[in-house]
Design an enzyme around this catalytic site. Sequence first.
Site, PDB file in Angstrom:
ATOM      1  N   ASP A 143       0.856  -1.196   0.000  1.00  0.00           N
ATOM      2  CA  ASP A 143       0.000   0.000   0.000  1.00  0.00           C
ATOM      3  C   ASP A 143       0.884   1.236   0.000  1.00  0.00           C
ATOM      4  O   ASP A 143       1.994   1.216   0.557  1.00  0.00           O
ATOM      5  CB  ASP A 143      -0.903   0.022   1.235  1.00  0.00           C
ATOM      6  CG  ASP A 143      -1.908  -1.123   1.232  1.00  0.00           C
ATOM      7  OD1 ASP A 143      -2.425  -1.462   0.156  1.00  0.00           O
ATOM      8  OD2 ASP A 143      -2.174  -1.681   2.319  1.00  0.00           O
ATOM      9  N   ASP A 178      -7.122  -1.372  -4.484  1.00  0.00           N
ATOM     10  CA  ASP A 178      -8.169  -0.972  -3.532  1.00  0.00           C
ATOM     11  C   ASP A 178      -9.069   0.099  -4.138  1.00  0.00           C
ATOM     12  O   ASP A 178     -10.287   0.097  -3.934  1.00  0.00           O
ATOM     13  CB  ASP A 178      -7.534  -0.442  -2.246  1.00  0.00           C
ATOM     14  CG  ASP A 178      -6.720  -1.495  -1.516  1.00  0.00           C
ATOM     15  OD1 ASP A 178      -7.059  -2.683  -1.619  1.00  0.00           O
ATOM     16  OD2 ASP A 178      -5.729  -1.124  -0.856  1.00  0.00           O
TER      17      ASP A 178
END
Length: 212
Positions: A143, A178
């Site tokens: 991430d 995401d």
Amino acid sequence: MSLRKAYLLIFIILLVDQLVKIYIKTNFELEHEIRVTRWFRILFIENEGMAWGTKIPGTYGKLFLTVFRLLAVTAIGYWLWDSVQKNYSKYLIVSISLILAGAFGNIIDSVFYGVIFDHSNHQLATLFSDRPYGTWFHGKVVDMLYFPFIENATLPQWIPFWGGKTFTFFNAIFNIADMAISTGVGILIVFNKKAFAKPYDREDTVFKNTLD
């Protein structure tokens, strides 16, 4: 929308997602941060579990999560194929494609990253390292996108339990995969009626408009 176009959309999202993740892994040490603007930063972290860093406890928790994701992607893939065959709306097909691409993007991290990268602690990770940090199905999801729109704000004293404490609005750190999942779900929520309209309902509407 044809299945070929849906696959093309999925491929583009996967390509961008993986290129960004590989770049971050090989150019950033863990928790390295770059401030692009006051409210947008690139902050490299690794997520061992589900959203918001949630983990499944136990020795086989990570393996269970990865296998579950694989089964979920298989089900979503069938949903996409079935929706195209039944000529459902573009809203639905695009949404499913985005969700499928995002889920598959994070699965690639979970399945492969543990065996193709070494660790990122105080060093830049090496792609196809001969000393990988993990094993198959035990990779960590990369991430890097961070948007702290309001940071270190103080809550009013009159708020029960949390009064006087500091907080950051939108402290989630996420990735392109995401974003694809969130966008797909958002389309399903906002355009719910159009997305789930039956093919014959849409055909009847077009036919009526033509007559009018």
